[in-house]
Design an enzyme around this catalytic site. Structure first.
Site, PDB file in Angstrom:
ATOM      1  N   ALA A   1       6.713 -10.825 -10.512  1.00 57.95           N
ATOM      2  CA  ALA A   1       7.059  -9.623  -9.828  1.00 57.95           C
ATOM      3  C   ALA A   1       7.964  -9.763  -8.728  1.00 57.95           C
ATOM      4  CB  ALA A   1       5.593  -9.450  -9.106  1.00 57.95           C
TER       5      ALA A   1
ATOM      6  N   CYS B   1      -3.772  -3.894  -2.835  1.00 61.84           N
ATOM      7  CA  CYS B   1      -2.561  -3.799  -3.762  1.00 61.84           C
ATOM      8  C   CYS B   1      -2.572  -5.242  -4.747  1.00 61.84           C
ATOM      9  CB  CYS B   1      -1.063  -3.760  -3.272  1.00 61.84           C
ATOM     10  SG  CYS B   1       0.071  -3.655  -4.137  1.00 61.84           S
TER      11      CYS B   1
ATOM     12  N   CYS C   1       4.277  -0.010   3.060  1.00 60.43           N
ATOM     13  CA  CYS C   1       5.378   0.240   2.161  1.00 60.43           C
ATOM     14  C   CYS C   1       5.327   2.149   1.749  1.00 60.43           C
ATOM     15  CB  CYS C   1       5.736  -0.380   1.014  1.00 60.43           C
ATOM     16  SG  CYS C   1       4.136  -0.156  -0.107  1.00 60.43           S
TER      17      CYS C   1
END
Ligand SMILES: Nc1ncnc2c1ncn2[C@@H]1O[C@H](COP(=O)(O)OP(=O)(O)OP(=O)(O)O)[C@@H](O)[C@H]1O
Length: 356
Positions: free
Chosen positions: A6, A101, A194
């Site tokens: 990732a 997340c 974010c």
């Protein structure tokens, strides 16, 4: 092994992918597009999910010499992380979206898709270690340690995770990135949340939850001593941003003690009233054979640790702290650590639901 790296476009995940490839794994890089509208996310210098970040990730993959894809995960991210974030604040709690997340996107949606495609594991640039026993441990770089936001992962999720950076300090990772010719070597670390472009959480919530004026109440007297525009904008332990009508000489600082969505009230009081000795958490993860243990608990990201007796009864974790903690907010994670010379071991975690 076939592994999926990732790649956020930052330095950590670029070096993690490079190390996995160098270790002989068959690595494919994936950048997750998490913004419905990438322009609304933080710009390349600080964020993780802008178009520049996707470009930086692709360039890093090219330098490493691995295939690279962009996966659009914006809808899953909004449903599981952003909507949950807003709902948690609306319910008077203080969520940690990074933790969510990791749990729902990186090690559920992404991992599930990776496994379906024949990959064995997901590699990330998180600063944490995985022991041979499969247990999560703190990074050697205590200041950068991210075990707290990974502590929600189950044993099954951890068994398919790889964290190649856990044995390195951040300074070493940056030096290695420069040596490897990765252009992101000097890219600043991402901070804050974010998906909140300007870092203004209160405004982000107000745009979604609207104005909900209500009272700020003194805990000891029940007197209304101020007004707020939405109880959701407050966090237990908060002192700043309280619009109080207090006349001299009573100017002692007040802190948020509790948020009650049903009455839309914020209750305030002195800092001594923030002290709690018992913390209860739901949605527990427990990796240890003993259900009752002396350990250390961390009650917020980057927070101090407290010695505690923790017991697990199958549906909740209860921590009795050896000395009181202040400003413990529901919605945050309680993470239990067992001290260990090769990185404190995560025994379990839970979402804080009650304190007393
Ligand atoms: N948009 C993304 N696409 C793919 N992977 C991501 C993305 N955002 C985060 N990650 C993965 O999650 C890890 C931890 O994310 P975090 O936002 O904490 O970044 P970080 O520690 O600053 O790392 P980096 O320097 O790689 O951005 C990253 O190292 C990366 O492996």
């Amino acid at each position: 092994m076939r592994v999926l790296a990732a790649m956020s476009g930052g330095v950590d995940s670029a070096v993690a992918a490079a190390r996995a490839a160098e270790a002989g794994h068959d690595v494919t890089g994936v950048h997750l597009a998490l913004a419905r509208n990438p322009q609304t996310y933080r710009s390349g210098a600080r964020g993780c999910c802008t178009l520049e970040d996707a470009r930086d990730a692709r360039r890093a993959a090219d330098v490493i010499g691995i295939p690279f894809y962009v996966w659009d995960m914006a809808e899953q991210f909004h449903e599981s992380v952003v909507d949950d974030f807003v709902a948690e604040y609306a319910a008077g709690r203080t969520p940690n979206p990074c933790l969510r997340c990791n749990e729902k996107i990186k090690f559920e949606a992404v991992l599930d898709r990776a496994v379906a495609l024949g990959f064995d594991a997901v590699v990330t640039g998180h600063h944490a270690r995985l022991g041979a026993d499969g247990l999560l441990r703190r990074s050697v770089d205590y200041g950068k340690d991210q075990s707290y936001v990974l502590a929600v992962l189950t044993a099954a999720q951890l068994s398919r995770a790889m964290f190649p950076l856990g044995d390195s300090t951040k300074a070493l990772v940056r030096a290695e990135a420069a040596e490897r010719g990765l252009a992101v070597a000097d890219k600043p670390d991402s901070h804050d949340i974010c998906f909140i472009a300007d870092g203004d959480t209160r405004k982000f919530l107000a745009d979604r939850l609207g104005s909900q004026p209500g009272d700020i109440v003194e805990a000891t007297t029940g007197a209304v001593i101020g007004q707020h525009a939405g109880a959701y904008a407050y966090t237990v332990g908060q002192r700043r941003g309280l619009d109080l009508r207090i006349s001299a000489p009573d100017r002692n600082p007040r802190y948020v003690l509790s948020i009650t969505p049903s009455t839309n009230t914020v209750t305030v009081g002195p800092s001594s009233a923030l002290e709690v000795s018992t913390v209860v958490g739901t949605r527990p993860i427990w990796h240890f054979s003993d259900f009752s243990v002396e350990c250390s608990v961390q009650l917020r990201a980057h927070g101090s640790v407290f010695p505690a007796s923790v017991s697990f009864d199958g549906s909740s974790l209860v921590a009795s702290l050896a000395s009181p903690a202040r400003g413990v907010a529901t919605g945050q994670a309680m993470v239990c650590y067992q001290p260990s010379p090769d990185g404190d071991i995560v025994l379990g975690s839970a979402t804080i639901s009650e304190t007393s």
